[in-house]
Design a protein around this motif. Sequence first.
Motif, short mmCIF file in Angstrom:
data_model
loop_
_atom_site.label_atom_id
_atom_site.label_comp_id
_atom_site.label_asym_id
_atom_site.label_seq_id
_atom_site.Cartn_x
_atom_site.Cartn_y
_atom_site.Cartn_z
N THR A 74 0.85 -1.18 0.00
CA THR A 74 0.00 0.00 0.00
C THR A 74 0.89 1.24 0.00
OG1 THR A 74 -1.75 -1.12 1.23
CG2 THR A 74 -1.74 1.29 1.30
N ASP A 75 0.62 2.17 -0.90
CA ASP A 75 1.41 3.39 -1.00
C ASP A 75 1.04 4.33 0.15
OD1 ASP A 75 2.64 5.79 -1.62
OD2 ASP A 75 2.39 5.52 -3.77
N VAL A 76 1.98 4.55 1.05
CA VAL A 76 1.75 5.44 2.19
C VAL A 76 2.68 6.65 2.11
CG1 VAL A 76 0.87 3.63 3.72
CG2 VAL A 76 3.33 4.06 3.61
N SER A 77 3.10 6.99 0.90
CA SER A 77 4.05 8.09 0.72
C SER A 77 3.48 9.43 1.21
CB SER A 77 4.44 8.20 -0.76
OG SER A 77 4.87 6.97 -1.26
N LYS A 78 2.22 9.71 0.89
CA LYS A 78 1.63 10.98 1.29
C LYS A 78 1.53 11.10 2.81
CE LYS A 78 -1.04 11.73 -2.96
NZ LYS A 78 -2.41 11.90 -3.54
N ILE A 79 1.20 10.00 3.45
CA ILE A 79 1.14 10.01 4.91
C ILE A 79 2.52 10.30 5.49
CG2 ILE A 79 0.67 8.64 6.98
CD1 ILE A 79 -1.38 7.06 5.37
N ALA A 80 3.54 9.64 4.92
CA ALA A 80 4.92 9.83 5.40
C ALA A 80 5.35 11.28 5.25
CB ALA A 80 5.86 8.90 4.64
N VAL A 81 5.03 11.89 4.13
CA VAL A 81 5.42 13.28 3.89
C VAL A 81 4.73 14.20 4.90
CG1 VAL A 81 5.23 15.20 2.27
CG2 VAL A 81 5.95 12.95 1.45
N THR B 116 8.97 7.26 -2.50
CA THR B 116 7.79 6.41 -2.31
C THR B 116 8.03 5.53 -1.08
OG1 THR B 116 8.66 4.64 -3.72
CG2 THR B 116 7.23 6.29 -4.77
N LEU B 117 6.94 5.18 -0.42
CA LEU B 117 7.02 4.29 0.74
C LEU B 117 5.83 3.34 0.67
CD1 LEU B 117 8.55 3.62 3.36
CD2 LEU B 117 6.97 5.15 4.57
N GLN B 118 6.15 2.06 0.67
CA GLN B 118 5.12 1.02 0.58
C GLN B 118 5.02 0.29 1.91
OE1 GLN B 118 3.38 -0.13 -2.42
NE2 GLN B 118 4.01 1.86 -3.24
N MET B 119 3.79 -0.10 2.28
CA MET B 119 3.57 -0.87 3.50
C MET B 119 2.67 -2.05 3.20
SD MET B 119 2.54 0.49 7.29
CE MET B 119 0.86 0.95 6.91
N LYS B 120 2.95 -3.16 3.84
CA LYS B 120 2.23 -4.41 3.57
C LYS B 120 0.75 -4.29 3.87
CE LYS B 120 2.20 -9.23 5.17
NZ LYS B 120 2.92 -10.18 6.03
#
Length: 620
Positions: free
Chosen positions: A417-424, A513-517
Amino acid sequence: MGLFEKAQLLLRERFGYGSFRPGQEQAVRAVLEGRDVLAVMPTGAGKSICYQIPAAALEGMAIVVSPLISLMSDQVRACREAGISAVFLNSTLELEEKRQITRAMLANMVDVVYITPEQLVQERFAAYMRKLNIGLVAVDEAHCISQWGHDFRPSYQGIGPVIASLPQRPPVMALTATATARVSADIRTLLGLQRPVEVRTGFDRPNLAFFVQRMPDSQKIQAILSYVRAHPDDAGIVYCSTRKKVDEVYQELMGAGVKAGRYKGDMAAGTREAYQRDFINDDTQVMVATNAFGMGIDKSNVRYVIHHNMPASIEAYYQEAGRAGRDGEPAECILLWNDNDIRIQRLLIDNAAAEAAELEGAAQAGAGKQRLLSSMVSYCHTAGCLRRFILGYFDEVESLPERCGNCGNCLDGAQGTDVSKIAVAVMACVRELRWPVGKGTLADIVCGSRSAKIKDKDYDRLDSYDSVSEPAALVRDVIELMAAEGYLAISDGEYTVVTQGPRASELSSLGFTLQMKHVSKAAAAKGAAKASSKSSNIPLQGRELELFQELRTLRKAIADEDGVPPYVVFSDKTLREMASLQPTDEDAFLAVSGVGTVKLEHYGRQFMGAIRSFLEAPAE
């Protein structure tokens, strides 16, 4: 006959194997040529053969440094079953017993001497060693010598000076199943290895299937009980992070009628050893234990290892999970985890650091353990192949496919799951805050919490306030993942706070980008079904399976009568081959892998008799 030819003959006659496994031949050849060896071989790869064969082939005895007293008697029995003279020296022996053993050593009547590092480094014994004819010093579990290893034992650091004091230095062999480049460097330096031949067969254990499941504490024990009930004929280990949890899981299993044992540090030594003996002798199905249990355990037919809690590092996890499937047959390694496990591990690291605060380098060691824990957290979150993640940690992924097809993520179809926006958004909040806050407060800010705490601190006036529409629970997971990947840092101490990590600047990159399971419940159920069918550990059917069970019963009876663990008689793998080939004469019996002339003499008549009787009996 040359030394290596003699070694090959010993392998066939004493151990029943026609050829060495990968890595064994290189290690044996090197020692027989007088070279030092650093052997990094996975659990179950047959490291003991690497020193037992040279011990029998060389004139001098082999001194084997082994860390666990409770294992030594079994190691000695296994050697004697192969016709190799062996003894052990540790604190359990009376003074007269030690004197008898040392007299036999002086008379050169012993091939292998197992000894604890604590015993070896005593000045009295170190002086005694200088009188012996020593052909080899083998240091098992050699990673214990390094403070960067997961099982550091200070006494190991005295081994090198003892070896250096010998009038004639023998070849030295260091063996371990898990060693990063840093730990390997420590082993070479602290043991004083001289231009060692390095044997690295790779860390991959293809027979092991890896699974990771996030689960609240309230559901873990029931999940473990369900799994154990579904595998009533299989031996397994359940690891827990605390002694209290060991007791809880043990009581639950026993209450459900499961034959279970337990092993933890606050138990009397005799009680621990009794539980361990029952497990090794197949009188107990499941061992529930802290990480104090298992180093060097030779029980080859452990079919599963379940972790009730997240371990502190990938090294520790792979070492503990690797106690499954030592016989090369399929086995499962299951990790249950949640956020509380991370909190407990951080607390254990903090407590250890506080106790060692006066020691030089304590802060550095604590920071190192936090980095090890971060890798473990990343493993739990990854959507990629679990096997590839583990081997990548040990820098061994070049030849692996992206998907191994035999781990939970590959079988479940785990998606990232793309969590890039949350990380930013989280990073923006960290940078905007005038002083750092904890993980929960950070998540509450970006999720727009209207709690009194947020309003009282004027956090609702921040630009990053209410910048994320996802649930706070997901944001907390993203924060943990960011810390594991080095984008954030979660401080040590009773009150943890979140700050920028060494990779924080990467979030400003356009390509970040950051992906999470993420695994759906339907995919997880489908994957579990695949794993269950894929990892069937007895590939026998019908009459062959019946014969296998009869041979197991015979093995248990012989082992009990001789006072040895069943695996010392024959491994499950050897019994399966017997059940398949059904040998009834000596030549056919010797053709079974794991049967040599010594085992033929000891057990051939009974096992061949059982096979003949089975074949003559009418099928039901």
